[in-house]
Motif scaffolding. Structure first.
Motif, PDB file in Angstrom:
ATOM      1  N   THR A  73      24.132  45.696 -24.710  1.00  0.00           N
ATOM      2  CA  THR A  73      22.888  45.752 -25.458  1.00  0.00           C
ATOM      3  C   THR A  73      22.215  47.090 -25.205  1.00  0.00           C
ATOM      4  O   THR A  73      22.191  47.571 -24.079  1.00  0.00           O
ATOM      5  CB  THR A  73      21.952  44.608 -25.026  1.00  0.00           C
ATOM      6  OG1 THR A  73      22.616  43.374 -25.256  1.00  0.00           O
ATOM      7  CG2 THR A  73      20.671  44.620 -25.791  1.00  0.00           C
ATOM      8  N   LYS A  74      21.671  47.689 -26.283  1.00  0.00           N
ATOM      9  CA  LYS A  74      20.971  48.972 -26.146  1.00  0.00           C
ATOM     10  C   LYS A  74      19.472  48.752 -26.188  1.00  0.00           C
ATOM     11  O   LYS A  74      18.975  47.864 -26.858  1.00  0.00           O
ATOM     12  CB  LYS A  74      21.365  49.915 -27.282  1.00  0.00           C
ATOM     13  CG  LYS A  74      22.777  50.418 -27.169  1.00  0.00           C
ATOM     14  CD  LYS A  74      23.041  51.451 -28.231  1.00  0.00           C
ATOM     15  CE  LYS A  74      24.460  51.977 -28.102  1.00  0.00           C
ATOM     16  NZ  LYS A  74      24.744  53.000 -29.110  1.00  0.00           N
TER      17      LYS A  74
ATOM     18  N   THR B 174      18.006  43.056 -27.534  1.00  0.00           N
ATOM     19  CA  THR B 174      18.398  41.778 -28.105  1.00  0.00           C
ATOM     20  C   THR B 174      19.110  40.984 -27.020  1.00  0.00           C
ATOM     21  O   THR B 174      20.062  41.486 -26.406  1.00  0.00           O
ATOM     22  CB  THR B 174      19.341  41.989 -29.310  1.00  0.00           C
ATOM     23  OG1 THR B 174      18.639  42.738 -30.297  1.00  0.00           O
ATOM     24  CG2 THR B 174      19.797  40.657 -29.887  1.00  0.00           C
ATOM     25  N   ILE B 175      18.652  39.775 -26.776  1.00  0.00           N
ATOM     26  CA  ILE B 175      19.312  38.908 -25.802  1.00  0.00           C
ATOM     27  C   ILE B 175      20.515  38.277 -26.508  1.00  0.00           C
ATOM     28  O   ILE B 175      20.352  37.639 -27.552  1.00  0.00           O
ATOM     29  CB  ILE B 175      18.353  37.823 -25.274  1.00  0.00           C
ATOM     30  CG1 ILE B 175      17.142  38.475 -24.605  1.00  0.00           C
ATOM     31  CG2 ILE B 175      19.077  36.885 -24.307  1.00  0.00           C
ATOM     32  CD1 ILE B 175      16.045  37.493 -24.242  1.00  0.00           C
TER      33      ILE B 175
END
Length: 77
Positions: free
Chosen positions: A2-3, A11-12
């Motif tokens: 995730t960035k 974003t989970i």
């Protein structure tokens, strides 16, 4: 992977959201664990039970410690 966005948002991943039982509008809590890692939790403090939790105690009472020791050591001489 995730960035992080320019606004500091991430974003989970869906498997993590499903495991925590969270969705849009849910509140989450971040805390630092003793080993320095960061832990994410559902803000109300509840987590979904482990998939093994429902198995605890399902084997029945079983033999006593003395019965097991006799079985493992054999009959006393």
């Amino acid at each position: 992977m995730t960035k992080l966005t320019r606004k500091g948002q991430v974003t989970i991943p869906k498997p993590v959201r499903d495991h925590l039982g969270i969705g849009p509008g849910s509140e989450v809590h971040f805390r630092r664990a003793a080993d320095g890692s960061i832990v994410i939790e559902k803000a109300d403090g509840t987590t979904r039970p482990s998939r093994f939790a429902k198995l605890v105690g399902s084997a029945g009472p079983g033999p006593t410690t003395d019965e097991l020791m006799e079985l493992l050591r054999g009959e006393p001489e």
